[in-house]
Design a protein around this motif. Structure first.
Motif, PDB file in Angstrom:
ATOM      1  N   ARG A 188       0.861  -1.181   0.000  1.00 29.52           N
ATOM      2  CA  ARG A 188       0.000   0.000   0.000  1.00 29.52           C
ATOM      3  C   ARG A 188       0.900   1.235   0.000  1.00 29.52           C
ATOM      4  N   VAL A 189       0.708   2.088  -0.971  1.00 29.81           N
ATOM      5  CA  VAL A 189       1.547   3.279  -1.131  1.00 29.81           C
ATOM      6  C   VAL A 189       1.242   4.277  -0.013  1.00 29.81           C
ATOM      7  N   GLN A 190       2.314   4.722   0.654  1.00 34.96           N
ATOM      8  CA  GLN A 190       2.203   5.720   1.715  1.00 34.96           C
ATOM      9  C   GLN A 190       2.734   7.085   1.266  1.00 34.96           C
ATOM     10  N   ALA A 191       3.726   7.066   0.385  1.00 36.85           N
ATOM     11  CA  ALA A 191       4.312   8.304  -0.146  1.00 36.85           C
ATOM     12  C   ALA A 191       5.045   7.951  -1.428  1.00 36.85           C
ATOM     13  N   LEU A 192       5.212   8.925  -2.324  1.00 35.02           N
ATOM     14  CA  LEU A 192       5.915   8.679  -3.575  1.00 35.02           C
ATOM     15  C   LEU A 192       6.339   9.991  -4.206  1.00 35.02           C
ATOM     16  N   ASP A 193       7.339   9.898  -5.075  1.00 34.89           N
ATOM     17  CA  ASP A 193       7.801  11.075  -5.802  1.00 34.89           C
ATOM     18  C   ASP A 193       8.615  10.612  -7.007  1.00 34.89           C
ATOM     19  N   ALA A 194       8.732  11.486  -7.984  1.00 37.29           N
ATOM     20  CA  ALA A 194       9.544  11.245  -9.181  1.00 37.29           C
ATOM     21  C   ALA A 194      10.463  12.452  -9.354  1.00 37.29           C
ATOM     22  N   PRO A 195      11.593  12.491  -8.626  1.00 33.78           N
ATOM     23  CA  PRO A 195      12.441  13.680  -8.625  1.00 33.78           C
ATOM     24  C   PRO A 195      13.285  13.904  -9.875  1.00 33.78           C
ATOM     25  N   ARG A 196      13.477  12.887 -10.717  1.00 32.57           N
ATOM     26  CA  ARG A 196      14.344  13.044 -11.894  1.00 32.57           C
ATOM     27  C   ARG A 196      13.526  12.915 -13.179  1.00 32.57           C
ATOM     28  N   VAL A 197      12.626  13.829 -13.398  1.00 39.82           N
ATOM     29  CA  VAL A 197      11.715  13.744 -14.544  1.00 39.82           C
ATOM     30  C   VAL A 197      12.425  13.870 -15.885  1.00 39.82           C
ATOM     31  N   GLU A 198      13.647  14.399 -15.897  1.00 39.97           N
ATOM     32  CA  GLU A 198      14.368  14.580 -17.158  1.00 39.97           C
ATOM     33  C   GLU A 198      15.057  13.309 -17.636  1.00 39.97           C
ATOM     34  N   CYS A 199      15.052  12.254 -16.821  1.00 39.83           N
ATOM     35  CA  CYS A 199      15.777  11.022 -17.146  1.00 39.83           C
ATOM     36  C   CYS A 199      14.865   9.938 -17.701  1.00 39.83           C
TER      37      CYS A 199
END
Length: 183
Positions: free
Chosen positions: A155-166
């Motif tokens: 179950r997802v508690q937190a998420l992020d995609a910090p390197r969108v340029e890759c």
């Protein structure tokens, strides 16, 4: 297997590998055929007490939007998964195309996989690897038997995609890299 001709229920491609009723496919054939499906590469991380642990995993997918669930499959022979499961939390680190060496470090058994690997705690406390393409922090929802693997649902508690340029690190036909490079 090849396409099925609706009129005859036989494979349209005579070179297709057909199994007899209840037949068993050879492991090498199974890996060869399914190797034609490109997959992203992740590292599953968690804490075993105060010790960070993790393993490379290419069998990861989103499962549900409501509730937010993800899934991955881990071999029953894994020596790391039994150290992660009791804690009930883990972080999925989605690797970028420039992180092949990081992946290889987490694919070995018995080594200190975190030696020299920068990381910080995700919200649940699991290690979040620095500079990954994306990360998904989870609590363990359930584990289901899947033959020689376990099907893990988080179950997802937190998420992020910090390197969108890759671009993501891909695995295709037994090799890392873009499918066009692995013909």
């Amino acid at each position: 297997m090849g396409q099925i001709d609706a009129a005859s229920t036989k494979p349209a491609d005579p070179a297709a590998i057909a199994l007899p009723e209840g037949g068993v496919v050879e492991g090498a054939t199974f890996r060869h055929v399914l190797g034609h499906f490109a997959s992203g590469v992740t590292v599953i991380t968690a804490l075993d007490g105060d010790t960070p642990v993790g393993f490379a995993c290419q069998s990861f997918a989103s499962l549900s939007l409501d509730p937010p669930l993800v899934t991955f499959f881990v071999a029953k022979t894994s020596t790391t998964w039994p150290r992660i499961r009791p804690g009930g939390r883990f972080c999925v680190n989605v690797l970028a195309e420039d992180q092949e060496q990081l992946c290889r470090g987490f694919a070995v058994s018995g080594a200190d996989k975190f030696a020299g690997v920068a990381h910080s705690p995700a919200p649940t406390g699991s290690p979040r690897l620095d500079d990954v393409l994306a990360w998904i922090d989870c609590t363990l929802e359930s584990v289901v038997d899947g033959g020689d693997h376990e099907i893990v649902i988080g179950r997802v508690q937190a998420l992020d995609a910090p390197r969108v340029e890759c671009a993501p690190l891909l695995f295709y036909k037994g090799k890392f890299g873009h499918p066009s490079a692995n013909k």
